[in-house]
Design an enzyme around this catalytic site. Structure first.
Site, PDB file in Angstrom:
ATOM      1  N   LYS A 157     -52.558  25.223  18.330  1.00 55.97           N
ATOM      2  CA  LYS A 157     -53.137  23.875  18.288  1.00 55.97           C
ATOM      3  C   LYS A 157     -54.630  23.918  18.531  1.00 55.97           C
ATOM      4  O   LYS A 157     -55.385  23.124  17.967  1.00 55.97           O
ATOM      5  CB  LYS A 157     -52.469  22.970  19.337  1.00 55.97           C
ATOM      6  CG  LYS A 157     -51.061  22.560  18.974  1.00 55.97           C
ATOM      7  CD  LYS A 157     -50.611  21.408  19.866  1.00 55.97           C
ATOM      8  CE  LYS A 157     -49.149  21.075  19.676  1.00 55.97           C
ATOM      9  NZ  LYS A 157     -48.661  20.091  20.636  1.00 55.97           N
ATOM     10  N   LYS A 202     -42.049  26.359  10.875  1.00 55.61           N
ATOM     11  CA  LYS A 202     -41.103  25.356  11.400  1.00 55.61           C
ATOM     12  C   LYS A 202     -41.493  23.945  10.924  1.00 55.61           C
ATOM     13  O   LYS A 202     -42.676  23.677  10.674  1.00 55.61           O
ATOM     14  CB  LYS A 202     -41.010  25.424  12.921  1.00 55.61           C
ATOM     15  CG  LYS A 202     -42.228  24.954  13.631  1.00 55.61           C
ATOM     16  CD  LYS A 202     -41.981  24.695  15.105  1.00 55.61           C
ATOM     17  CE  LYS A 202     -43.239  24.025  15.617  1.00 55.61           C
ATOM     18  NZ  LYS A 202     -43.330  23.611  16.943  1.00 55.61           N
ATOM     19  N   LYS A 232     -44.255  17.834  13.362  1.00 58.63           N
ATOM     20  CA  LYS A 232     -44.947  16.548  13.234  1.00 58.63           C
ATOM     21  C   LYS A 232     -46.390  16.747  12.821  1.00 58.63           C
ATOM     22  O   LYS A 232     -47.001  15.873  12.227  1.00 58.63           O
ATOM     23  CB  LYS A 232     -44.971  15.842  14.599  1.00 58.63           C
ATOM     24  CG  LYS A 232     -43.687  15.281  15.066  1.00 58.63           C
ATOM     25  CD  LYS A 232     -43.876  14.696  16.477  1.00 58.63           C
ATOM     26  CE  LYS A 232     -42.655  14.992  17.319  1.00 58.63           C
ATOM     27  NZ  LYS A 232     -42.872  14.907  18.751  1.00 58.63           N
TER      28      LYS A 232
END
Ligand code: TYM
Length: 334
Positions: free
Chosen positions: A113, A199, A202
């Site tokens: 992230k 994966k 969101k």
């Protein structure tokens, strides 16, 4: 004999998708009759990346409504909002002061992230797993049911608990209970529709990569129609050369509630042209009752508020004494 306790939560960023459902919520629903369940909306985690204040509260209600629509029964399970219990932030602070920086620098999700955030990475994003450890350890759960991507965070939670016990407790009298991760094999890693090696997430910029639980039948059908496949004939599980095939078959298996063997036999000779409409229809039908209930709940704010107020009281009854115990062990004024 009291029931074993579980705790888990979902971050309140954006819509929930099939990965959240199959990797987490569905397992909670299955466990709730013989476990004491504490399930929460991780809204403090949602602000570790830049967020829009105008939608934060709404997203929290959406996640709460999704839990109930998927089958979490507020009469059996405790559903609450993380930010409404200051115990979470306070315990996170205490843990901050015992957690070595190096442990956080190793966290894969932080590294991934942080790259996306560039220069704007907040301290909160790095500290995220410490807050998660506080979320968990406050409730002294026996196990924490999550998807595969949370494994490292749960290991860190156990390490933090062990460190607190070592520094401020004794073997006979540990301060914190060390929980077990509970990662089921099936559904633990639902993959992206556009890349079977990544994966479903969101934060993937492509909406095509995931099926949101609120997608309408047309959107679901279109996303599955466009999902990445391969040119091989016949469909099979577990071929490492065919990650998309394994993912789509697994979705079909889970959403149709069949055994892997039955699905392998049913789809052995199928081509994508036959399989994709079957998967689309199965997905639409599996989500239909969830969506109906979800929309009803979202229009009954008084009910949701009542559930969350009750949840807060029940959660606090467990969290507050644990925090007090840690503060006492660390030597704060009583
Ligand atoms: P979050 O919000 O990213 O995901 C919520 C749950 O969904 C699972 N999950 C998946 N499972 C299978 N396949 C996927 N593609 C997939 N994507 C997500 C996650 O593993 C998770 O179980 N840090 C947590 C929220 C959290 C938490 C906690 C969880 C905060 N405190 C304490 C457990 C205990 C998170 O961001 O999950």
């Amino acid at each position: 004999m009291s029931k074993p306790r579980i705790l888990s939560g979902i971050q309140t960023t954006g819509n929930l998708h099939l990965g959240n459902y199959l990797g987490a919520i569905r397992n909670w629903v299955e466990m709730q009759s013989d476990h004491e369940c504490f399930l929460f909306m991780a809204d403090l985690h949602a602000v570790t990346v830049p967020h829009d204040p105008a939608v934060l509260a709404e997203n929290t209600f959406k996640v709460a409504a999704t839990y109930i629509a998927c089958g979490i029964d507020p009469a059996q399970s405790t559903i609450f909002i993380q930010s409404q219990l200051p115990e979470h932030s306070e315990l996170a602070w205490l843990f901050n002061c015992v957690t070595p920086l190096g442990w956080l620098e190793r966290m894969i999700q932080f590294k991934e992230k942080a790259v996306k955030q560039g220069d704007n990475v907040s301290i909160g994003l790095m500290d995220y797993p410490v807050l998660q450890a506080a979320d968990i350890l406050l409730y002294e759960p026996d196990s924490v049911p999550v998807g595969e991507d949370q494994k490292q965070h749960l290991e860190l939670t156990r390490d933090i608990a062990a460190r607190v016990n070592f520094q401020f407790g004794s073997e006979e009298k540990p301060v914190l209970k060390i929980p077990e991760p509970l990662i089921r094999k099936a559904g633990a890693r639902v993959m992206s529709l556009t890349d079977g090696t990544k994966k479903m997430s969101k934060s993937d910029p492509s909406d095509q990569s995931r099926i949101d639980l609120t997608d309408d039948p047309q959107a679901i059908t279109k996303k599955i129609k466009r999902a990445k496949t391969d040119p091989a004939r016949g469909l099979e599980f577990d071929n490492p050369e065919r990650p998309e095939c394994n993912n789509l078959l697994s979705l079909y298996q889970l959403l149709s509630n069949q055994s892997k063997e039955a699905v392998a036999a049913e789809c052995k000779e199928m081509g994508w042209g036959q399989f994709k409409p079957l998967l689309a229809e199965t997905t639409v039908e599996a989500l239909r009752p969830i969506q109906e209930k979800y929309h009803d709940l979202m229009s009954d704010r008084a009910y949701l508020n009542q559930v969350l107020a009750d949840g807060k009281t029940k959660a606090q009854a467990i969290a507050a004494p644990t925090l007090a115990k840690v503060k006492a062990a660390m030597g704060f004024v009583q």
